[in-house]
Scaffold this motif. Structure first.
Motif, PDB file in Angstrom:
ATOM      1  N   ALA A 168       0.839  -1.209   0.000  1.00 42.05           N
ATOM      2  CA  ALA A 168       0.000   0.000   0.000  1.00 42.05           C
ATOM      3  C   ALA A 168       0.867   1.250   0.000  1.00 42.05           C
ATOM      4  O   ALA A 168       0.559   2.243  -0.695  1.00 42.05           O
ATOM      5  N   ARG A 169       1.999   1.219   0.734  1.00 32.11           N
ATOM      6  CA  ARG A 169       2.901   2.375   0.762  1.00 32.11           C
ATOM      7  C   ARG A 169       3.513   2.607  -0.619  1.00 32.11           C
ATOM      8  O   ARG A 169       3.591   3.754  -1.105  1.00 32.11           O
ATOM      9  N   GLN A 171       2.250   1.717  -3.505  1.00 31.99           N
ATOM     10  CA  GLN A 171       1.197   2.220  -4.401  1.00 31.99           C
ATOM     11  C   GLN A 171       0.930   3.700  -4.143  1.00 31.99           C
ATOM     12  O   GLN A 171       0.775   4.507  -5.075  1.00 31.99           O
ATOM     13  N   ALA A 172       0.878   4.063  -2.845  1.00 27.74           N
ATOM     14  CA  ALA A 172       0.623   5.469  -2.509  1.00 27.74           C
ATOM     15  C   ALA A 172       1.777   6.342  -2.982  1.00 27.74           C
ATOM     16  O   ALA A 172       1.559   7.475  -3.476  1.00 27.74           O
ATOM     17  N   GLU A 173       3.004   5.842  -2.868  1.00 26.28           N
ATOM     18  CA  GLU A 173       4.159   6.599  -3.315  1.00 26.28           C
ATOM     19  C   GLU A 173       4.118   6.788  -4.836  1.00 26.28           C
ATOM     20  O   GLU A 173       4.412   7.877  -5.365  1.00 26.28           O
ATOM     21  N   LYS A 175       1.389   6.787  -6.727  1.00 27.81           N
ATOM     22  CA  LYS A 175       0.302   7.744  -7.010  1.00 27.81           C
ATOM     23  C   LYS A 175       0.751   9.169  -6.714  1.00 27.81           C
ATOM     24  O   LYS A 175       0.435  10.098  -7.466  1.00 27.81           O
ATOM     25  N   LEU A 176       1.466   9.339  -5.604  1.00 30.71           N
ATOM     26  CA  LEU A 176       1.949  10.673  -5.241  1.00 30.71           C
ATOM     27  C   LEU A 176       2.916  11.197  -6.301  1.00 30.71           C
ATOM     28  O   LEU A 176       2.848  12.384  -6.686  1.00 30.71           O
ATOM     29  N   GLU A 179       0.839  12.244  -9.264  1.00 27.87           N
ATOM     30  CA  GLU A 179       0.123  13.495  -8.974  1.00 27.87           C
ATOM     31  C   GLU A 179       1.073  14.685  -9.034  1.00 27.87           C
ATOM     32  O   GLU A 179       0.702  15.758  -9.531  1.00 27.87           O
TER      33      GLU A 179
END
Length: 198
Positions: A168-169, A171-173, A175-176, A179
Motif C-alpha cells: 500500500a505504501r 502504491q501510494a508513493e 500515485k503521489l 500526482e
C-alpha cells in the motif's frame, strides 16, 4: 484527687509485677519441674535405673561385595553403559552391612531378602521417578510446541500485514509521484497561459 491517682498507680504497678511473675513461672515452670523431678528420681533410686552393659560378640561388618557379589558384578557390567541404577549399586558396595546375628540361618535369609527387596524397591522408585520426569518433560515439550506454533501463526500474520502495508505504501508513493508530475505539468501550462502563481 491526687491520692486517687497514686493509689491507681500503685495498683497498676502491683498488677504488672504479678503478671510478670506469673508469665515467668508459666514459661520456665515446666522445665524446672521436670529437671527437679529427674534429679529427685536419680537420687532416690540409682540401682533401679541403671542397666547392665550390653555385650555384642559380632564379627566385623561385611561389605556389599560379600553380601551380594552377583548384584555387584551385574552393576559393574551395566556401569559401563552409565546406567544410574548400576552406579547406585556400586556406591552402595562401599557401605558395610552389619552381620550381627549371622549364626541364625532364618534371620540371615530374611536379612538377605530384605536387602534385595530394598534394592529392588529403590530401583523401582528410581524408575517411577524417571517415568514421571519423562512425562513432565513430554508435557512441557508439547506445551512449548503449542506456544511456539501459536507464536509462529502470530508472526505469519504480522509478516502478511507488513507486506500488505508495504504494498500500500509503494502504491501510494507511485500515485503521489504521478500526482506531482501532473501538478507540475498543469502548473507549467497555467504559467504559459499567464498565470503568475501565488
Amino acid at each position: 484527687m491526687s491520692r486517687g491517682r497514686s493509689d491507681s498507680g500503685v495498683w497498676l504497678r502491683w498488677c504488672l509485677v504479678l503478671f510478670a511473675v506469673v508469665s515467668a513461672l508459666g514459661v520456665c515452670g515446666p522445665a524446672l519441674y521436670w529437671r527437679f523431678k529427674k534429679s529427685i528420681a536419680l537420687h532416690g533410686s540409682n540401682s533401679k535405673l541403671s542397666c547392665p552393659p550390653c555385650l555384642c560378640d559380632c564379627p566385623p561388618p561385611l561389605s556389599l561385595f560379600q553380601v551380594a557379589p552377583a548384584m555387584v558384578d551385574l552393576a559393574v557390567v551395566f556401569s559401563h553403559g552409565y546406567c544410574s541404577a548400576a552406579m547406585q549399586i556400586l556406591r552402595l558396595a562401599n557401605l558395610s552391612v552389619s552381620d550381627c546375628g549371622s549364626n541364625d540361618p532364618d534371620l540371615k535369609e530374611e536379612m538377605e531378602k530384605q536387602f534385595v527387596d530394598l534394592l529392588s524397591e529403590e530401583l523401582k522408585l528410581q524408575e517411577s521417578v524417571a517415568e514421571a520426569h519423562t512425562r513432565h518433560m513430554n508435557i512441557t515439550l508439547a506445551e512449548a510446541k503449542r506456544v511456539g506454533s501459536q507464536y509462529q501463526r502470530e508472526a505469519d500474520k504480522c509478516i502478511a500485514a507488513t507486506e500488505t502495508c508495504e504494498q500500500a505504501r509503494e502504491q501510494a508513493e507511485a500515485k503521489l509521484t504521478r500526482e506531482r508530475k501532473m501538478t507540475l505539468m498543469w502548473e507549467k501550462r497555467a504559467r504559459q497561459m499567464g498565470w503568475e502563481g501565488e
